[in-house]
Design a protein around this motif. Structure first.
Motif, PDB file in Angstrom:
ATOM      1  N   ARG A   1     -87.019   5.302 -25.371  1.00  0.00           N
ATOM      2  CA  ARG A   1     -86.322   5.266 -25.996  1.00  0.00           C
ATOM      3  C   ARG A   1     -85.806   4.079 -27.123  1.00  0.00           C
ATOM      4  O   ARG A   1     -85.283   4.229 -27.535  1.00  0.00           O
ATOM      5  N   CYS A   2     -86.493   3.141 -26.596  1.00  0.00           N
ATOM      6  CA  CYS A   2     -86.938   2.122 -27.992  1.00  0.00           C
ATOM      7  C   CYS A   2     -87.199   2.436 -28.634  1.00  0.00           C
ATOM      8  O   CYS A   2     -86.459   2.516 -29.891  1.00  0.00           O
ATOM      9  N   ILE A   3     -88.426   3.199 -28.256  1.00  0.00           N
ATOM     10  CA  ILE A   3     -88.804   4.265 -30.428  1.00  0.00           C
ATOM     11  C   ILE A   3     -87.501   4.632 -30.860  1.00  0.00           C
ATOM     12  O   ILE A   3     -87.649   5.094 -32.338  1.00  0.00           O
ATOM     13  N   ASP A   4     -86.932   5.849 -29.954  1.00  0.00           N
ATOM     14  CA  ASP A   4     -85.723   6.663 -30.246  1.00  0.00           C
ATOM     15  C   ASP A   4     -84.620   5.823 -30.457  1.00  0.00           C
ATOM     16  O   ASP A   4     -83.947   6.801 -30.836  1.00  0.00           O
ATOM     17  N   HIS A   5     -85.057   5.046 -30.838  1.00  0.00           N
ATOM     18  CA  HIS A   5     -83.353   4.000 -31.080  1.00  0.00           C
ATOM     19  C   HIS A   5     -81.920   4.263 -30.288  1.00  0.00           C
ATOM     20  O   HIS A   5     -81.625   4.536 -30.276  1.00  0.00           O
ATOM     21  N   LEU A   6     -82.873   5.152 -28.548  1.00  0.00           N
ATOM     22  CA  LEU A   6     -81.732   5.363 -27.653  1.00  0.00           C
ATOM     23  C   LEU A   6     -81.188   3.603 -27.123  1.00  0.00           C
ATOM     24  O   LEU A   6     -80.537   3.837 -26.463  1.00  0.00           O
ATOM     25  N   GLU A   7     -82.345   2.645 -26.726  1.00  0.00           N
ATOM     26  CA  GLU A   7     -82.401   1.637 -26.525  1.00  0.00           C
ATOM     27  C   GLU A   7     -82.006   0.680 -27.949  1.00  0.00           C
ATOM     28  O   GLU A   7     -83.092   0.611 -28.517  1.00  0.00           O
ATOM     29  N   THR A   8     -80.906  -0.027 -27.650  1.00  0.00           N
ATOM     30  CA  THR A   8     -81.213  -1.324 -29.251  1.00  0.00           C
ATOM     31  C   THR A   8     -82.310  -2.174 -28.175  1.00  0.00           C
ATOM     32  O   THR A   8     -82.544  -2.912 -27.084  1.00  0.00           O
ATOM     33  N   ILE A   9     -82.963  -3.594 -29.695  1.00  0.00           N
ATOM     34  CA  ILE A   9     -84.187  -4.227 -28.838  1.00  0.00           C
ATOM     35  C   ILE A   9     -83.318  -5.792 -29.616  1.00  0.00           C
ATOM     36  O   ILE A   9     -82.558  -5.970 -30.195  1.00  0.00           O
ATOM     37  N   GLU A  10     -83.769  -6.594 -28.852  1.00  0.00           N
ATOM     38  CA  GLU A  10     -83.516  -7.612 -28.829  1.00  0.00           C
ATOM     39  C   GLU A  10     -84.438  -8.519 -29.590  1.00  0.00           C
ATOM     40  O   GLU A  10     -83.871  -9.680 -29.691  1.00  0.00           O
ATOM     41  N   GLY A  11     -84.938  -8.032 -29.810  1.00  0.00           N
ATOM     42  CA  GLY A  11     -86.982  -8.799 -30.536  1.00  0.00           C
ATOM     43  C   GLY A  11     -87.674  -8.691 -31.174  1.00  0.00           C
ATOM     44  O   GLY A  11     -87.950  -7.139 -30.494  1.00  0.00           O
ATOM     45  N   GLY A  12     -88.355  -8.072 -32.622  1.00  0.00           N
ATOM     46  CA  GLY A  12     -89.439  -7.086 -32.840  1.00  0.00           C
ATOM     47  C   GLY A  12     -88.788  -6.227 -34.031  1.00  0.00           C
ATOM     48  O   GLY A  12     -87.942  -6.098 -34.149  1.00  0.00           O
ATOM     49  N   SER A  13     -90.077  -5.292 -33.882  1.00  0.00           N
ATOM     50  CA  SER A  13     -89.472  -4.619 -34.827  1.00  0.00           C
ATOM     51  C   SER A  13     -89.674  -3.107 -34.766  1.00  0.00           C
ATOM     52  O   SER A  13     -91.684  -3.361 -33.835  1.00  0.00           O
ATOM     53  N   ILE A  14     -89.606  -2.125 -34.888  1.00  0.00           N
ATOM     54  CA  ILE A  14     -89.912  -0.655 -34.223  1.00  0.00           C
ATOM     55  C   ILE A  14     -90.226   0.354 -35.785  1.00  0.00           C
ATOM     56  O   ILE A  14     -89.157   0.454 -36.404  1.00  0.00           O
ATOM     57  N   LEU A  15     -90.924   0.413 -36.773  1.00  0.00           N
ATOM     58  CA  LEU A  15     -91.558   1.214 -37.818  1.00  0.00           C
ATOM     59  C   LEU A  15     -91.169   2.634 -37.082  1.00  0.00           C
ATOM     60  O   LEU A  15     -92.460   2.960 -36.650  1.00  0.00           O
ATOM     61  N   ALA A  16     -91.002   3.461 -37.338  1.00  0.00           N
ATOM     62  CA  ALA A  16     -91.472   4.687 -36.676  1.00  0.00           C
ATOM     63  C   ALA A  16     -91.305   5.569 -38.480  1.00  0.00           C
ATOM     64  O   ALA A  16     -89.749   5.483 -39.054  1.00  0.00           O
ATOM     65  N   CYS A  17     -92.120   6.642 -38.447  1.00  0.00           N
ATOM     66  CA  CYS A  17     -92.123   7.774 -39.826  1.00  0.00           C
ATOM     67  C   CYS A  17     -92.006   7.042 -40.968  1.00  0.00           C
ATOM     68  O   CYS A  17     -91.384   7.759 -41.948  1.00  0.00           O
TER      69      CYS A  17
END
Length: 273
Positions: A67-83
């Motif tokens: 769900r974090c990868i799809d940004h259905l949940e927001t993250i408190e730290g770090g980063s997710i780079l997709a496509c």
């Protein structure tokens, strides 16, 4: 399409494949619900065309990570780079994260198809409308083009004769295959599966897994949360074990199943195999 019982799904590992450049890059991700830390410094790189299976006990953080990868949940730290894009955020000139608008996040999500435990089909729409409403309304496809693609996808998931059926007229396995077709209709670069067979009766599981195995063989990038270890052996390039919000082991299927290193993995496999 021929169907096979989950027990007799092929168990040979998929074997090495030619994979492309990284398409999902997760770096030091943290996620909390209140004081409960559900993801702790999670890092993972998934390459184009790769199939990654995430295993672990309930509550280990698997579904939250998807769900974090799809940004259905927001993250408190770090980063997710997709496509090629930083999911949910941009960086200002000072390097600070700034949240994107809902509209921009929705555009980012088009790159990823998500298949959930529940099928989430629109009950008042027939199968054809369920599959084409997204491409027509969101992607702006011509209805005739969207319908042609939908029929191709229905054939691909083994349901060429169900275009006019309503969800209530389909079995659970058929509804989940329609849900997969609906996700594919948006032409995603990555498919995310969150325990797609957990709500199905045992006899329906294999028909969904078979579709997913076919997708993997056709080069679709897939991140799959599942307890179906037969699928992991047949289709995965890597299997990850999560525990307490962390990735505690990752290995090719053959190594994961025959020579697990983590005590969490050993315990999990002893209970599930």
């Amino acid at each position: 399409m021929t169907h096979m019982n989950a027990e007799v799904l092929p168990v040979a590992p998929a074997g090495p494949r030619d994979l492309g450049p990284p398409i999902v890059e997760i770096r030091d991700v943290e996620k909390r619900f209140g004081s409960n830390v559900v993801l702790r410094d999670v890092s993972l790189t998934v390459r184009t065309g790769e199939v990654v299976v995430i295993a672990g006990r309930s509550g280990s953080g698997k579904s939250t990570l998807l769900r974090c990868i799809d940004h259905l949940e927001t993250i408190e730290g770090g980063s997710i780079l997709a496509c090629g894009e930083l999911m949910g955020y941009r960086q200002d000139q000072g390097g600070k994260r700034v949240a994107l608008s809902d509209r921009k996040v929705a555009r980012q999500r088009r790159n990823m198809g998500m298949v959930f435990q529940s099928f989430n089909l629109f009950p008042h729409l027939d199968v054809m409308k369920n599959i084409t409403v997204g491409p027509v309304k969101i992607l702006g496809e011509a209805p005739a083009k969207a319908e042609e693609h939908a029929r191709e996808l229905l054939a691909r998931v083994g349901l060429p004769d169900k275009a006019d059926a309503f969800p209530s007229q389909l079995s659970g396995g058929q509804q989940q295959r329609v849900a997969i077709a609906r996700a594919l209709a948006m032409r995603p670069q990555v498919m995310l599966f969150d325990e797609p067979t957990s709500a199905l009766d045992p006899e329906m599981i294999s028909e969904v897994l078979e579709v997913m195995i076919d997708l993997s063989r056709q080069g679709m990038t897939m991140i799959v949360v599942t307890h179906e270890m037969g699928f992991a052996r047949a289709a995965a390039d890597r299997v990850l074990m999560m525990a307490d919000g962390m990735i505690v082991e990752e290995a090719p299927p053959e190594e994961f199943f025959t020579n697990p290193q983590s005590e969490h993995t050993k315990l999990f496999l002893s209970k599930i195999l």
